[in-house]
Design a protein around this motif. Structure first.
Motif, PDB file in Angstrom:
ATOM      1  N   ALA A  66      -2.667  -9.802 -14.924  1.00  0.00           N
ATOM      2  CA  ALA A  66      -2.553 -10.431 -13.607  1.00  0.00           C
ATOM      3  C   ALA A  66      -1.231 -10.045 -12.950  1.00  0.00           C
ATOM      4  CB  ALA A  66      -2.636 -11.951 -13.747  1.00  0.00           C
ATOM      5  N   THR A  67      -1.266  -9.828 -11.645  1.00  0.00           N
ATOM      6  CA  THR A  67      -0.042  -9.544 -10.888  1.00  0.00           C
ATOM      7  C   THR A  67       0.332 -10.792 -10.082  1.00  0.00           C
ATOM      8  OG1 THR A  67      -1.152  -8.818  -8.867  1.00  0.00           O
ATOM      9  CG2 THR A  67      -0.853  -7.155 -10.600  1.00  0.00           C
ATOM     10  N   GLY A  68       1.307 -10.653  -9.210  1.00  0.00           N
ATOM     11  CA  GLY A  68       1.714 -11.772  -8.359  1.00  0.00           C
ATOM     12  C   GLY A  68       0.696 -12.100  -7.279  1.00  0.00           C
ATOM     13  N   ASN A  69      -0.265 -11.240  -7.086  1.00  0.00           N
ATOM     14  CA  ASN A  69      -1.347 -11.516  -6.133  1.00  0.00           C
ATOM     15  C   ASN A  69      -2.562 -11.968  -6.949  1.00  0.00           C
ATOM     16  OD1 ASN A  69      -3.694 -11.236  -4.511  1.00  0.00           O
ATOM     17  ND2 ASN A  69      -2.616  -9.824  -3.147  1.00  0.00           N
ATOM     18  N   PRO A  70      -3.063 -13.200  -6.719  1.00  0.00           N
ATOM     19  CA  PRO A  70      -4.140 -13.714  -7.582  1.00  0.00           C
ATOM     20  C   PRO A  70      -5.422 -12.879  -7.565  1.00  0.00           C
ATOM     21  CG  PRO A  70      -3.718 -15.188  -5.708  1.00  0.00           C
ATOM     22  CD  PRO A  70      -2.630 -14.168  -5.708  1.00  0.00           C
ATOM     23  N   LYS A  71      -5.564 -12.006  -6.572  1.00  0.00           N
ATOM     24  CA  LYS A  71      -6.767 -11.171  -6.526  1.00  0.00           C
ATOM     25  C   LYS A  71      -6.544  -9.789  -7.145  1.00  0.00           C
ATOM     26  CE  LYS A  71      -9.738 -11.167  -3.018  1.00  0.00           C
ATOM     27  NZ  LYS A  71     -10.278 -11.095  -1.640  1.00  0.00           N
ATOM     28  N   VAL A  72      -5.311  -9.493  -7.552  1.00  0.00           N
ATOM     29  CA  VAL A  72      -5.003  -8.132  -8.017  1.00  0.00           C
ATOM     30  C   VAL A  72      -4.570  -8.136  -9.485  1.00  0.00           C
ATOM     31  CG1 VAL A  72      -3.597  -6.071  -7.609  1.00  0.00           C
ATOM     32  CG2 VAL A  72      -4.304  -7.497  -5.677  1.00  0.00           C
TER      33      VAL A  72
ATOM     34  N   PHE B 185      -0.056  -3.838  -1.806  1.00  0.00           N
ATOM     35  CA  PHE B 185      -0.820  -5.067  -2.041  1.00  0.00           C
ATOM     36  C   PHE B 185       0.155  -6.232  -2.036  1.00  0.00           C
ATOM     37  CE2 PHE B 185      -3.411  -1.687  -3.674  1.00  0.00           C
ATOM     38  CZ  PHE B 185      -4.721  -2.071  -3.407  1.00  0.00           C
ATOM     39  N   ALA B 186       0.033  -7.099  -1.051  1.00  0.00           N
ATOM     40  CA  ALA B 186       0.980  -8.210  -0.905  1.00  0.00           C
ATOM     41  C   ALA B 186       1.101  -8.994  -2.197  1.00  0.00           C
ATOM     42  CB  ALA B 186       0.495  -9.133   0.215  1.00  0.00           C
ATOM     43  N   GLY B 187       2.330  -9.294  -2.581  1.00  0.00           N
ATOM     44  CA  GLY B 187       2.566 -10.134  -3.754  1.00  0.00           C
ATOM     45  C   GLY B 187       2.656  -9.374  -5.065  1.00  0.00           C
ATOM     46  N   VAL B 188       2.298  -8.097  -5.075  1.00  0.00           N
ATOM     47  CA  VAL B 188       2.359  -7.321  -6.324  1.00  0.00           C
ATOM     48  C   VAL B 188       3.790  -6.806  -6.506  1.00  0.00           C
ATOM     49  CG1 VAL B 188       1.516  -5.282  -7.555  1.00  0.00           C
ATOM     50  CG2 VAL B 188      -0.072  -6.680  -6.196  1.00  0.00           C
ATOM     51  N   ALA B 189       4.386  -7.154  -7.622  1.00  0.00           N
ATOM     52  CA  ALA B 189       5.770  -6.743  -7.874  1.00  0.00           C
ATOM     53  C   ALA B 189       5.805  -5.429  -8.647  1.00  0.00           C
ATOM     54  CB  ALA B 189       6.494  -7.832  -8.668  1.00  0.00           C
ATOM     55  N   VAL B 190       6.855  -4.676  -8.384  1.00  0.00           N
ATOM     56  CA  VAL B 190       7.053  -3.376  -9.038  1.00  0.00           C
ATOM     57  C   VAL B 190       8.460  -3.390  -9.627  1.00  0.00           C
ATOM     58  CG1 VAL B 190       7.289  -0.915  -8.572  1.00  0.00           C
ATOM     59  CG2 VAL B 190       5.469  -2.207  -7.450  1.00  0.00           C
ATOM     60  N   ASP B 191       8.608  -2.936 -10.874  1.00  0.00           N
ATOM     61  CA  ASP B 191       9.938  -2.972 -11.487  1.00  0.00           C
ATOM     62  C   ASP B 191      10.791  -1.806 -10.965  1.00  0.00           C
ATOM     63  OD1 ASP B 191       9.489  -0.655 -12.944  1.00  0.00           O
ATOM     64  OD2 ASP B 191       9.061  -1.680 -14.817  1.00  0.00           O
ATOM     65  N   PRO B 192      12.089  -1.781 -11.333  1.00  0.00           N
ATOM     66  CA  PRO B 192      12.958  -0.731 -10.753  1.00  0.00           C
ATOM     67  C   PRO B 192      12.510   0.687 -11.079  1.00  0.00           C
ATOM     68  CG  PRO B 192      14.267  -2.484 -11.763  1.00  0.00           C
ATOM     69  CD  PRO B 192      12.845  -2.774 -12.123  1.00  0.00           C
ATOM     70  N   THR B 193      11.687   0.861 -12.136  1.00  0.00           N
ATOM     71  CA  THR B 193      11.225   2.224 -12.466  1.00  0.00           C
ATOM     72  C   THR B 193       9.936   2.577 -11.722  1.00  0.00           C
ATOM     73  OG1 THR B 193       9.822   1.582 -14.337  1.00  0.00           O
ATOM     74  CG2 THR B 193      12.152   1.940 -14.811  1.00  0.00           C
ATOM     75  N   GLY B 194       9.383   1.617 -10.975  1.00  0.00           N
ATOM     76  CA  GLY B 194       8.159   1.901 -10.219  1.00  0.00           C
ATOM     77  C   GLY B 194       6.891   1.449 -10.918  1.00  0.00           C
ATOM     78  N   CYS B 195       7.012   0.802 -12.097  1.00  0.00           N
ATOM     79  CA  CYS B 195       5.824   0.315 -12.816  1.00  0.00           C
ATOM     80  C   CYS B 195       5.404  -1.050 -12.264  1.00  0.00           C
ATOM     81  CB  CYS B 195       6.125   0.188 -14.309  1.00  0.00           C
ATOM     82  SG  CYS B 195       6.335   1.779 -15.117  1.00  0.00           S
TER      83      CYS B 195
END
Ligand code: SF4
Length: 440
Positions: A388-394, A369-379
């Motif tokens: 809210a994630t970095g994608n305003p729709k997600v 999902f474009a814009g969704v960030a994941v930390d180094p552990t995969g969360c």
């Protein structure tokens, strides 16, 4: 719902705390002091108004009690059965200060909600708003997704839950210790969420049958509540082969696979010190395996699993081996598992070894999902107040974000995200709406 086959191993593990009879529930409810500013409410992550639901049981208003519970926690049924109440609501009950038995809040909660499930009117207890034309997809059918989906459906949103497995419920269906809840309980709860107007599509994997792009195009918002992936392996010599399994995968087979058996297992070891390790060890012991030993690399006081669960494990016959660091899995000439060699030279003979050191994260799915960030552990990285994630729709919540936490925490994160999604979509949530219940 298709009936589950009878020849599943979990059916040999009966309910440790059967549902109260009406007289027992009323008697227990009358022990409650209906405290003002009750500490049990503060201790509940979903903020259920515990004194009020207990009082309703005491006065015979069991339906009203279930409504109170489900308003604050749509998954109040499974939470009643799987929550570690000893460290949450019941652990805060004022009775303990007088040295008295704390109120059996979980059992009372189960009594009220199970009655609604049995009557079949749980879905009718909560008021639904007319359809508003908005559409949301929830990825995964575990607790956080089901909560998010149910609360949004009550506000008139058309919600579709997509689950890659054949059954909904997430870990409630595949991972909960059978003596706490059988699969049937988790599925009854899925049906309750469906009865709120949610469409649940099983056997649909995002990234395979449907792409993240499709979901974003066809919906106003997407909630990522896909939980965790497969068991993490130790990566030790001899690990790949018969007799060594991930604990989560083993528990799932125990709960769901027809004909799954413990053929010839006399000595089992479980590697890990968390709650999954304790659950698996207790299940093995309760199923009659003569020797069940938990191998933990540190000491008992450093375990992440609950002390009260470990104590129950000891009563079931589980032995904890401290400072046990596995070095290799030992196999005989025919390749059969013979034991676990430890770093300090000790060896633990066994014919079954379950590895319970964690589960993989779903980072790859989230990155789709474009814009969704994941930390180094995969969360998945979210705003803690809204999901809210970095994608305003997600939006996201549950174990996909936490890396593994309580069912009740996942539910609360699903509820928070539902509120945030409603706000983002300009849906005027009624004062007193179910998703606003609770103090957090
Ligand atoms: Fe009842 Fe205990 Fe909660 Fe007080 S703290 S309201 S006695 S359950």
């Amino acid at each position: 719902m298709t009936p589950l086959p009878d020849d599943r191993l979990e059916r040999r593990l009966p309910d440790a705390k059967p549902v109260y009879l009406p007289g027992e529930a009323v008697a227990e409810a009358h022990r409650c002091l209906y405290c003002h500013d009750a500490p049990c409410v503060t201790a509940c992550p979903t903020g259920i108004d515990i004194p009020t639901f207990i009082r309703k049981i005491g006065t015979g208003n069991v339906k009203g009690s279930a409504r109170k519970i489900l308003s604050a926690n749509l998954l109040g049924y499974s939470c009643a059965r799987v929550c570690p109440v000893e460290v949450l609501c019941a652990g805060s009950c004022v009775h303990q200060h007088q040295g008295e038995k704390t109120i059996a809040i979980g059992r009372l909660q189960r009594y009220a909600v199970e009655a609604a499930f049995t009557r079949g009117d749980a879905g009718a207890l909560l008021r639904r708003q007319p359809a508003n034309g908005r559409k949301v997809a929830c990825v995964g059918a575990g607790p956080s997704s089901l909560a998010c989906a149910g609360y949004l459906a009550l506000e008139g949103v058309r919600v579709t839950v997509l689950e890659k497995r054949a059954l909904g419920g997430g870990l409630n269906a595949t991972g909960v210790a059978p003596y706490k809840m059988h699969v049937e309980g988790a599925l009854a709860e899925v049906e309750f969420v469906r009865s709120l107007g949610v469409t649940i599509r099983t056997g649909v994997e995002v990234g395979r049958e449907v792409s993240p792009g499709d979901l974003l195009r066809d919906h106003d918002a997407v909630f990522l509540g896909a939980g965790l992936g497969h068991d993490t392996a130790l990566g030790l010599p001899g690990e790949g082969g018969p007799g060594v399994m991930g604990a989560v995968a083993w528990i799932e087979r125990l709960k769901l696979e027809p004909g799954f058996a413990l053929a010839g297992v006399r000595r089992a070891v479980v590697i890990g010190g968390g709650n999954t390790a304790i659950d698996a060890a207790r299940e093995l012991a309760r199923l009659g395996v003569p020797s069940v030993r938990m191998l933990y690399r540190r000491t008992a006081s450093e375990m992440s699993g609950y002390a009260h669960e470990m104590e129950q494990g000891r009563l079931d016959g589980v032995t904890l081996v401290e400072r046990a660091v596995p070095k290799a899995f030992e196999r005989d000439a025919s390749g059969r598992l013979a034991g676990v060699a430890l770093a300090d030279g000790r060896s633990e003979p066994c014919d079954l070894a379950l590895v319970a050191i964690g589960q993989a994260r779903i980072g790859a799915l989230a990155r789709g999902f474009a814009g969704v960030a994941v930390d180094p552990t995969g969360c998945v990285v979210v705003d803690a107040a809204s999901g809210a994630t970095g994608n305003p729709k997600v939006f996201a919540g549950g174990d996909a974000v936490s890396g593994g936490d309580l069912v009740v925490t996942a539910v609360q994160e699903g509820k928070r995200a539902a509120r945030a999604i409603a706000a983002a979509l300009g849906i005027a949530v009624r004062a007193g709406a179910a998703m606003n219940a609770g103090h957090r």
